[in-house]
Design a protein around this motif. Structure first.
Motif, PDB file in Angstrom:
ATOM      1  N   ARG A 181       0.856  -1.162   0.007  1.00  0.00           N
ATOM      2  CA  ARG A 181      -0.166  -0.153   0.015  1.00  0.00           C
ATOM      3  C   ARG A 181       0.811   1.450  -0.045  1.00  0.00           C
ATOM      4  O   ARG A 181       0.592   2.206  -0.447  1.00  0.00           O
ATOM      5  N   ALA A 182       1.964   1.192   0.610  1.00  0.00           N
ATOM      6  CA  ALA A 182       2.938   2.543   0.397  1.00  0.00           C
ATOM      7  C   ALA A 182       3.114   2.736  -1.077  1.00  0.00           C
ATOM      8  O   ALA A 182       3.034   3.956  -1.474  1.00  0.00           O
ATOM      9  N   LEU A 183       3.118   1.947  -1.983  1.00  0.00           N
ATOM     10  CA  LEU A 183       3.279   2.023  -3.227  1.00  0.00           C
ATOM     11  C   LEU A 183       1.990   2.434  -3.917  1.00  0.00           C
ATOM     12  O   LEU A 183       2.295   3.326  -4.860  1.00  0.00           O
ATOM     13  N   GLY A 184       0.939   1.933  -3.602  1.00  0.00           N
ATOM     14  CA  GLY A 184      -0.372   2.342  -4.066  1.00  0.00           C
ATOM     15  C   GLY A 184      -0.418   3.721  -3.783  1.00  0.00           C
ATOM     16  O   GLY A 184      -1.114   4.596  -4.414  1.00  0.00           O
ATOM     17  N   ALA A 185       0.164   4.086  -2.428  1.00  0.00           N
ATOM     18  CA  ALA A 185      -0.177   5.614  -2.182  1.00  0.00           C
ATOM     19  C   ALA A 185       0.369   6.506  -2.828  1.00  0.00           C
ATOM     20  O   ALA A 185       0.123   7.452  -3.352  1.00  0.00           O
ATOM     21  N   LEU A 186       1.589   6.061  -3.398  1.00  0.00           N
ATOM     22  CA  LEU A 186       2.404   6.835  -4.545  1.00  0.00           C
ATOM     23  C   LEU A 186       1.667   6.950  -5.860  1.00  0.00           C
ATOM     24  O   LEU A 186       1.810   8.010  -6.558  1.00  0.00           O
ATOM     25  N   VAL A 187       0.986   6.035  -6.301  1.00  0.00           N
ATOM     26  CA  VAL A 187       0.118   5.941  -7.525  1.00  0.00           C
ATOM     27  C   VAL A 187      -0.891   7.014  -7.146  1.00  0.00           C
ATOM     28  O   VAL A 187      -1.033   7.983  -8.194  1.00  0.00           O
ATOM     29  N   HIS A 188      -1.444   7.071  -6.086  1.00  0.00           N
ATOM     30  CA  HIS A 188      -2.577   8.076  -5.807  1.00  0.00           C
ATOM     31  C   HIS A 188      -2.073   9.445  -6.017  1.00  0.00           C
ATOM     32  O   HIS A 188      -2.757  10.403  -6.367  1.00  0.00           O
ATOM     33  N   LEU A 189      -0.897   9.721  -5.405  1.00  0.00           N
ATOM     34  CA  LEU A 189      -0.381  11.090  -5.179  1.00  0.00           C
ATOM     35  C   LEU A 189       0.013  11.501  -6.559  1.00  0.00           C
ATOM     36  O   LEU A 189      -0.208  12.538  -7.099  1.00  0.00           O
ATOM     37  N   ALA A 190       0.519  10.583  -7.253  1.00  0.00           N
ATOM     38  CA  ALA A 190       0.860  11.074  -8.822  1.00  0.00           C
ATOM     39  C   ALA A 190      -0.601  11.384  -9.627  1.00  0.00           C
ATOM     40  O   ALA A 190      -0.405  12.379 -10.230  1.00  0.00           O
ATOM     41  N   ARG A 191      -1.567  10.742  -9.235  1.00  0.00           N
ATOM     42  CA  ARG A 191      -2.849  10.963  -9.984  1.00  0.00           C
ATOM     43  C   ARG A 191      -3.327  12.271  -9.677  1.00  0.00           C
ATOM     44  O   ARG A 191      -3.807  13.127 -10.465  1.00  0.00           O
TER      45      ARG A 191
END
Length: 219
Positions: A181-191
């Protein structure tokens, strides 16, 4: 994105405690390579400096780390979690595209994303992410989104964003494993960054709320 960024710090806190140092070390490597390109004016010198990083990372598999903080952290935090130094070399190749190519066309941008995006594959292995976590799409989309913001106002920035959006959408479509989920959170920040007009409002309630929802649900 600097380490001091509070949103990135929040995202990193979603990683398992024992693997957090590995994720921090990998992002520090990416930061170091970004700084190298920003501070190098001569392409030939930039290629020499990137070659040093490629060789130094590969040597970590057979030699002790040199007295360089990023490499020391990689050796101590990342390699100890089963990731080989050789697996990090494609990240450098991705950054090298920005020096090799005078024009960042679609093919060059894809090569950049594929190379730099390997950071997420290595990070996924280090944090124990699930095989179902979309690490490839996430890493490539994150890399291209970040590049597009740093090339803001150019045709190349628009092309990078066009490539980034579907990759990030794919990476955000499913449920991320707890360890990933840390990596998923970076995805959401990028979006969120791509949707922002002008400079992203770091720490805004809707951004923090999105990260907290992802922590709870994996979505």
């Amino acid at each position: 994105m600097p380490v001091a960024n509070p949103e990135r710090a929040l995202a990193l806190s979603y990683a398992p405690m024992e693997a957090r140092g590995a994720l921090e070390a990998l992002l520090a490597l990416d930061d170091a390579l970004a700084l190298l390109l920003r501070t190098t004016r001569e392409p030939a010198l930039g290629q020499l400096r990137l070659a040093w990083w490629r060789e130094a990372l590969a040597r970590l598999d057979r030699e002790a780390a040199p007295a360089e903080p990023v490499l020391t952290a990689i050796a101590g935090e990342v390699l100890t979690r089963g990731v080989r130094g050789e697996a990090l070399v494609p990240i450098v190749h991705g950054w090298e595209v920005l020096i090799e190519e005078e024009v960042l066309d679609r093919a060059a941008l894809q090569r950049f994303g594929e190379g730099r995006g390997q950071l997420f594959v290595a990070a996924g292995a280090a944090v124990g992410a699930s095989p179902g976590d979309p690490l490839l799409a996430a890493g490539q989309g994150w890399a291209l989104a970040d590049l597009s913001r740093n090339l803001r106002g150019s045709a190349e920035a628009e092309s990078a964003q066009v490539l980034a959006v579907p990759l990030l959408d794919e990476a955000a479509a499913g449920r991320w494993s707890r360890n990933g989920r840390a990596l998923g959170a970076l995805v959401h920040l990028a979006r969120l960054d791509l949707r922002a007009e002008g400079e992203p409002p770091v720490g805004a309630p809707h951004r923090v709320g999105r990260l907290l929802w992802h922590r709870l649900t994996g979505r």
